[in-house]
Design an enzyme around this catalytic site. Structure first.
Site, PDB file in Angstrom:
ATOM      1  N   SER A  64      54.042  29.460  29.603  1.00  0.00           N
ATOM      2  CA  SER A  64      53.727  30.696  30.287  1.00  0.00           C
ATOM      3  C   SER A  64      53.649  32.230  29.626  1.00  0.00           C
ATOM      4  O   SER A  64      53.401  32.900  30.259  1.00  0.00           O
ATOM      5  CB  SER A  64      54.831  30.731  31.199  1.00  0.00           C
ATOM      6  N   GLY A  73      60.163  40.183  27.366  1.00  0.00           N
ATOM      7  CA  GLY A  73      59.861  39.140  26.795  1.00  0.00           C
ATOM      8  C   GLY A  73      59.140  37.942  27.881  1.00  0.00           C
ATOM      9  O   GLY A  73      58.935  38.247  29.003  1.00  0.00           O
TER      10      GLY A  73
END
Length: 414
Positions: A51, A270
């Site tokens: 992802s 992140g």
């Protein structure tokens, strides 16, 4: 940091680590790409990033917005002819910003297999007209892989090319990345990592191409991932700006969301990626001009990555565990919550999953039901086995929680 010792400690077959500091990237590799072949991991090997691909898709969308080809706040259907969801109002109002921030209301995953050809994404997005829509756009952050596939289709239409070709022409080649594989056919030209359940190799490298924009195919070295990230600290810094704040607690320490980026305490951004026995972790501290990427070929990768983050100076709290003396689960939490796959009943300290389709039933075959849970925080519970955290949030108007949230939302029906 001795990476060979760390992979042995955490039972991970192979890993890469790259660190961006003061504009320079330093990388290291250890272990093997597969416990079956015993091919050594090198710094130019490619690991799937799962992802984390969403950051690449978000960047392609932002490029189009910067060129004036779309507005993040206009309805997607204005630029995507024929786009249709089962909910008429959602079809008319969902925007690229909704999709980038997981607030579109589109369910987390849809499972129609539309093959591996270049038209797979287009055909998959067309099936959403017949799929149950979860929530009105803008209601709540609810993580959606399918939503990013819609963004990938938007990119295809506006560029007039398949998604993997757009990736290469607008990011991989201009940034000068040597190891990036946008499809399995490219990955076999490199030293490609094989996923493992623990240390046992998986039997499949990727699912069908339909979910490529959300994270099923993209692979690269840790060095190339950070070379891409370096551009986000300059050219695409607006993608890191908070868009959704706060977000429900589902145990990963995430406190907000940017345009594709997960936001953590202390100004850290992140993303995490999981795909067929591979786990990838990325953390960026823009104020320190510091970034760390940890790519692993095992389901055991998370403790290794967190140990490295903390050693480098990026705080990563350990995953939550059930308390020794938990408070009781209150009545306002109890009830039945629905998502497209299951009706989930929280009763006492048990979660019971009732599948809503044969497909959903097949997903339950390998798990115990009911699932035991205990109270974790004011509005959170945690499973005693896998330590999955869920939030009970919102109000149904009668003092009871409206949503059971584990990254994706399930809404109260009883």
């Amino acid at each position: 940091m001795n990476l060979s010792e760390l992979i042995a400690k955490h039972d991970v077959p192979g890993a890469q680590v790259a660190i961006l500091a003061d504009g320079e990237i330093h990388d290291e590799a250890a272990g093997v790409l597969s416990t079956h072949t015993q091919v050594p991991t090198t710094t130019d090997s490619v690991f799937k990033i799962g992802s984390i691909t969403k950051l690449w898709t978000a960047t392609l969308v932002q490029q189009l917005a910067g060129e004036g080809a779309l507005s993040l706040d206009d309805p997607v259907r204005d630029r995507l002819p024929g786009f249709r969801l089962s909910d008429r109002e959602a079809t008319a109002t969902v925007t690229a910003r909704h999709l980038l921030t997981h607030t579109s209301g589109i369910a987390p995953n849809h499972f129609t297999d539309t093959g591996r050809d270049d038209d797979a994404i287009a055909r998959f997005v067309a099936t959403l007209a017949d799929e149950e829509h979860l929530l009105p756009p803008g209601t709540l952050l609810s993580y959606s892989n399918t939503g990013f596939t819609v963004l990938g289709r938007l990119v295809e239409v506006l560029r007039g090319k398949p998604f993997h070709d757009v990736l290469r022409e607008h990011l991989v080649t201009p940034v000068g990345l040597d190891t990036v594989a946008t499809t399995p056919y490219e990955a076999i030209l490199h030293r490609a990592a094989v996923g493992h359940t623990g240390t046992v190799p998986t039997k499949k490298w990727a699912v069908s191409y339909r979910t490529a924009p959300s994270g099923s195919h993209l692979a690269m070295s840790a060095r190339d991932l950070l070379t891409f990230v370096r551009h986000h600290l300059t050219d695409f810094s607006e993608l890191l700006e908070p868009q959704v704040d706060p977000v429900p607690d589902f145990g990963d320490g995430i406190v907000g969301w940017g345009l594709g980026w997960m936001l953590y305490p202390g100004g850290i951004a992140g993303h995490t990626g999981v795909s067929k026995g591979q786990k990838a972790f990325l953390r960026v501290a823009p104020a320190k001009d510091l970034a760390v990427a940890v790519l692993t070929n095992s389901t055991n990768g998370r403790p290794l990555a967190y140990e490295i983050f903390n050693e480098i100076g990026i705080d990563a709290a350990p995953p939550p565990t059930p308390p020794a003396d938990p408070a009781p689960i209150d009545d306002w939490m109890h009830g039945t919550y629905r998502n497209p796959l299951y009706d989930i009943t929280l009763d006492g300290t048990r979660l019971t999953y009732r599948p809503r389709s044969d497909l959903a039933a097949s997903f339950l075959a390998a798990r115990r039901d009911p699932v035991e849970v205990v109270r974790l925080g004011d509005n959170t519970i945690i499973t005693t086995g896998g330590h999955e955290v869920m939030s009970l949030i919102g109000s149904d108007g009668g003092g009871r929680a409206n949503f059971l949230h584990n990254g994706g939302a399930a809404y109260r029906i009883a």
